[in-house]
Write a protein that holds these residues in place. Structure first.
Motif, short mmCIF file in Angstrom:
data_model
loop_
_atom_site.label_atom_id
_atom_site.label_comp_id
_atom_site.label_asym_id
_atom_site.label_seq_id
_atom_site.Cartn_x
_atom_site.Cartn_y
_atom_site.Cartn_z
N VAL A 104 46.21 19.68 17.34
CA VAL A 104 45.30 20.58 18.05
C VAL A 104 45.42 20.33 19.55
O VAL A 104 45.53 19.17 19.97
CB VAL A 104 43.84 20.35 17.59
CG1 VAL A 104 42.84 20.95 18.57
CG2 VAL A 104 43.64 20.93 16.19
N VAL A 105 45.43 21.38 20.35
CA VAL A 105 45.47 21.24 21.81
C VAL A 105 44.13 21.71 22.37
O VAL A 105 43.80 22.90 22.31
CB VAL A 105 46.63 22.02 22.43
CG1 VAL A 105 46.70 21.72 23.93
CG2 VAL A 105 47.94 21.69 21.74
N HIS A 106 43.40 20.75 22.91
CA HIS A 106 42.06 20.98 23.47
C HIS A 106 42.20 21.42 24.93
O HIS A 106 42.93 20.78 25.69
CB HIS A 106 41.29 19.66 23.36
CG HIS A 106 39.90 19.69 23.87
ND1 HIS A 106 39.03 20.73 23.67
CD2 HIS A 106 39.18 18.75 24.57
CE1 HIS A 106 37.87 20.45 24.22
NE2 HIS A 106 37.93 19.26 24.78
N ASN A 107 41.51 22.49 25.30
CA ASN A 107 41.58 23.04 26.67
C ASN A 107 40.16 23.13 27.24
O ASN A 107 39.60 24.22 27.39
CB ASN A 107 42.18 24.45 26.63
CG ASN A 107 43.62 24.48 26.17
OD1 ASN A 107 44.54 24.59 26.98
ND2 ASN A 107 43.84 24.39 24.88
N PRO A 108 39.57 21.99 27.60
CA PRO A 108 38.15 22.03 27.94
C PRO A 108 37.80 22.90 29.15
O PRO A 108 36.81 23.62 29.12
CB PRO A 108 37.80 20.55 28.18
CG PRO A 108 39.10 19.83 28.33
CD PRO A 108 40.10 20.61 27.57
N SER A 109 38.60 22.87 30.21
CA SER A 109 38.27 23.68 31.39
C SER A 109 38.25 25.16 31.06
O SER A 109 37.32 25.89 31.40
CB SER A 109 39.27 23.44 32.52
OG SER A 109 39.10 22.16 33.07
N SER A 110 39.30 25.60 30.39
CA SER A 110 39.40 27.02 30.05
C SER A 110 38.26 27.44 29.13
O SER A 110 37.65 28.50 29.32
CB SER A 110 40.76 27.28 29.40
OG SER A 110 40.83 28.58 28.89
N ASN A 111 37.95 26.63 28.15
CA ASN A 111 36.88 26.96 27.20
C ASN A 111 35.52 27.02 27.91
O ASN A 111 34.66 27.82 27.54
CB ASN A 111 36.82 25.93 26.07
CG ASN A 111 38.07 25.89 25.21
OD1 ASN A 111 38.34 24.90 24.55
ND2 ASN A 111 38.87 26.95 25.23
N MET A 112 35.34 26.20 28.92
CA MET A 112 34.09 26.24 29.69
C MET A 112 34.08 27.46 30.61
O MET A 112 33.11 28.19 30.67
CB MET A 112 33.92 24.96 30.52
CG MET A 112 33.65 23.72 29.67
SD MET A 112 33.54 22.18 30.66
CE MET A 112 31.86 22.27 31.32
N LEU A 117 31.51 25.41 35.89
CA LEU A 117 32.01 25.50 34.50
C LEU A 117 30.91 25.17 33.49
O LEU A 117 30.78 25.81 32.45
CB LEU A 117 33.21 24.56 34.32
CG LEU A 117 34.58 25.22 34.52
CD1 LEU A 117 34.71 25.87 35.87
CD2 LEU A 117 35.70 24.21 34.31
N LEU A 118 30.11 24.15 33.82
CA LEU A 118 29.10 23.68 32.87
C LEU A 118 28.07 24.77 32.57
O LEU A 118 27.66 24.96 31.42
CB LEU A 118 28.41 22.45 33.47
CG LEU A 118 27.28 21.82 32.66
CD1 LEU A 118 27.77 21.38 31.29
CD2 LEU A 118 26.69 20.62 33.42
N HIS A 119 27.67 25.51 33.59
CA HIS A 119 26.61 26.49 33.37
C HIS A 119 27.13 27.76 32.72
O HIS A 119 26.37 28.48 32.08
CB HIS A 119 25.83 26.71 34.66
CG HIS A 119 25.12 25.45 35.05
ND1 HIS A 119 24.02 24.98 34.37
CD2 HIS A 119 25.43 24.48 35.95
CE1 HIS A 119 23.66 23.81 34.87
NE2 HIS A 119 24.49 23.49 35.83
N LYS A 120 28.43 28.03 32.86
CA LYS A 120 29.02 29.10 32.07
C LYS A 120 28.96 28.74 30.59
O LYS A 120 28.60 29.55 29.74
CB LYS A 120 30.49 29.32 32.49
CG LYS A 120 30.64 29.98 33.85
CD LYS A 120 32.09 29.99 34.30
CE LYS A 120 32.29 30.75 35.60
NZ LYS A 120 31.48 30.28 36.73
N LEU A 121 29.31 27.50 30.30
CA LEU A 121 29.28 27.04 28.90
C LEU A 121 27.85 27.04 28.37
O LEU A 121 27.59 27.53 27.27
CB LEU A 121 29.88 25.63 28.82
CG LEU A 121 29.95 25.02 27.42
CD1 LEU A 121 31.00 25.73 26.59
CD2 LEU A 121 30.25 23.53 27.49
#
Lengths: 440, 440
Positions: free
Chosen positions: A273-281, B324-328
């Motif tokens: 699995v490739v996690h993309n935290p910035s993009s997902n946020m 980013l945090l508040h978008k999430l």
């Protein structure tokens, strides 16, 4: 005395070996792109006669980081569309520009993306885009390792009128780069919501025939799950499993909206699995249950995604973001310790690319490494190397990047291409990009 | 022709004025630490005769960022304790070291912290710690603006055996720095859970008597709320309101566990909230409802907190993380757009420090500004300045930092102190710190 091409001496070497050793006043002996010895600097100096010595006695050296999911060419779209609802972002800004892309634009955008990666300590990546031949040209020019694939869609892209054309491109690129030292090709269907079962089956068959890995977006949002259930009566993981995609050597990007049964399925099939935290946020997609994945024994790597949804291509950023995000998500400051994040960026990245030479600095491994300036204020004091790399470093401390024993970036200079000329070409694209995005 | 001390010419100037104008090929005329003119470079060159010209034609200039909550001296603890449960972290590592601190250690740690801030584009901060006289000495040495206060606790600190001693120190520092151009003093009770109603009342009285602002931690965790309700029968905001603390010019750090009635109370009293997203994530404290605060008209600034809970002192990092945090958190990619994050780091920061000269580059404002290298790969292409500053920049692109018209950092060199000597002193602390933290 033995002979080697390069002896690299550093203040600290973060090996990422099985014991996660950090060596002080240590050296790497490098020959033919491979680490032939590692150990105390004094010992290696007396054991190896080198053609050239790299004196990095004031640097910390670590394995090159792996960016296991990106679209390097999208770097030209950085900042062109932010803070917008997902569909407006795609349909009003991204797609209109992408329909007008050319191999030249993709090559320039990719070269800038690879420049940013090398500048911030990335030595290998998985890239999916269109005109992937141009991406591979840029990767070759930059000197980065790349697992590349032409995106396969049900609808026409600027590069391929039909999905079969994208598969033909994949076949041609696989032949062209067969046996290449740094560049490899994968089959890359874009996602379940932009393809059909027939297209995915054709991708599977091609991967099997040519013995290629497969890479795609999966379970990025709840909306994707809903659409998949509506169209195919199954959730995305089950749908792909049913089509036999998970039986291939396979890495999947995002994997946000999954339950624990799906995590178990992915683990059983050895999927990375490739996690993309910035993009997902940034796109408000949600948070992948990475701590549960790791607990269940799944291998999880890190990706930056493209610059239109990040907007950086830095795995240092993703390490830190992952470590912080999962502490918040689990309400537990012990979750995702620094070493786990560093492992994702190195060893798990190597697994995602299916390249066992990468991810650690050990005898017999590829000489892919990065040297950081540890005299920058944010790198002091150096109490704990993993903590410093994950929580304090930005990636901009990178002063030297080496791929396969070759220096590709050093002290502001890219060795294999003319960076100032690239900057000028990128600046000249502005008017075209603004028109294409409907901004001017 | 008029005369001024400095004419600064840049490729772009992000003004943060009322219209949020970005000027191309623009200049600042600076005299006696104040911006006396701003406009097109060609115009200003013909209007002003300057003692010195700063040619930053390849740079982007923005207002100096404000770090509205930090403990600069804790930089010496960076990486000494991470990924631990909160109470173990505090009691096993942080408190034992803090009990052995001396003015010298605080001065060294603070100077390193200020070096990191100036290096990454911060020109002003609010600092709370112990031996705050040593912090102010370091701030003076570094040339940063600082609103500083001695932490007031119910229990003895290494600096003050009793809370009354901390108030005496506050009184003395306020007298010593009265009228200082860059350094100001505030009353700083640590928090509701480390003080008593009597101590907080004494803090309020001193602030009123000396006309000083007040700064403290508030509502950082649900646990704090629980303890406050248990001990005082009120939630923290109500408890402070009842004690009259909110009637003072006041900035509060964290403010994570608050409901909308509490947000309304804070807004009615003109309190400035300081959001610390990295620290709140790393310590798993939760997420402050910042989008709701902004919607209700509350002023929200950004803080890094200390390096033991971040581990960087970069407001660029906090801008990006907040966006980013508040978008999430709100599941909405439109939440907290780049411009809102940039406003928090500049204009709201000025409000937090109660210093109207800061936060924007306009005629009559302080000449506090930062020049970034926009030829770094992550800064290209430059489609949108606010987006680039918030989403793409790391802060390490800073090439020049100016406070009150004086260059305090330029191209790797700190102008007011010997950085290499500081590094050597910091490295020498290692053995002491490890022993103090029980690690060796």
């Amino acid at each position: 005395m033995h002979h080697c091409q390069t002896l690299l001496q550093a203040a600290r070497i973060v090996t990422q070996d099985a014991q996660r050793r950090v060596l002080s006043n240590a050296a790497l002996a490098i020959d033919q792109g491979i680490i032939v010895d590692i150990g105390p600097s004094a010992e290696l100096s007396s054991r190896w006669q080198a053609d050239s010595c790299l004196h990095l006695e004031d640097r910390l050296v670590l394995p090159g980081l792996v960016n296991a999911h990106t679209h390097a060419a999208m770097t030209i779209l950085r900042g062109l569309a932010d803070d917008m609802p997902l569909m407006d972002w795609l349909q009003q800004r991204i797609f209109p520009v992408e329909q007008r892309l050319t191999p030249r634009l993709v090559r320039l955008g990719s070269l800038l993306g690879f420049a940013e990666m090398l500048r911030t300590g990335i030595t290998a990546c998985t890239d999916m885009y269109i005109f992937e031949n141009a991406v591979l040209e840029a990767a070759d020019q930059a000197g980065i390792r790349c697992l590349a694939g032409e995106g396969v869609f049900a609808f026409p892209s600027a590069a391929c009128a039909q999905p079969s054309a994208a598969l033909t491109v994949t076949r041609e690129l696989a032949a062209q780069y067969q046996g290449h030292e740094r560049l490899r090709v994968a089959v890359m269907p874009h996602s379940v919501y932009t393809t059909t079962p027939e297209i995915l089956a054709a991708c599977r068959d091609l991967a099997q025939e040519l013995n290629l890995p497969l890479h795609m977006h999966l379970s990025e949002t709840q909306e994707e799950t809903r659409l998949c259930q509506e169209a195919h009566g199954r959730r995305p993981v089950d749908y792909c499993h049913n089509l036999g995609l998970l039986d291939l050597p396979c890495s999947l990007a995002h994997v946000v909206d999954v339950n624990s049964a799906e995590v178990a399925t992915l683990r059983q099939h050895g999927v990375v699995v490739v996690h993309n935290p910035s993009s997902n946020m940034k796109l408000a997609s949600g948070t992948a249950p990475v701590t549960e994945m790791l607990e269940q024994g799944l291998t999880v790597a890190l990706g930056t995604d493209g610059a239109a949804s990040n907007n950086r291509l830095s795995v240092f950023t993703e390490m830190r973001r992952a470590a912080l995000l999962h502490k918040l998500r689990t309400a537990n400051p012990v979750s995702m310790p620094a070493q786990a994040a560093l492992d994702m960026a190195t060893l798990a990245g190597a697994a995602a690319l299916g390249d066992a030479r990468l991810g650690s600095l050990e005898k017999g491994k590829a000489a892919d490494c990065v040297a950081l300036d540890i005299s920058e204020p944010n790198m002091l004091p150096l109490h704990n190397e993993a903590s410093q790399l994950v929580y304090a470093a930005t990636g901009m401390e990178t002063r030297l990047t080496m791929v396969g024993g070759e220096i590709v970036y050093q002290d502001g200079r890219f060795t294999r291409f003319d960076y100032p000329a690239l900057c000028a070409e990128i600046c000249d694209l502005r008017a075209f990009l603004w028109r294409a995005a409907g901004l001017a």
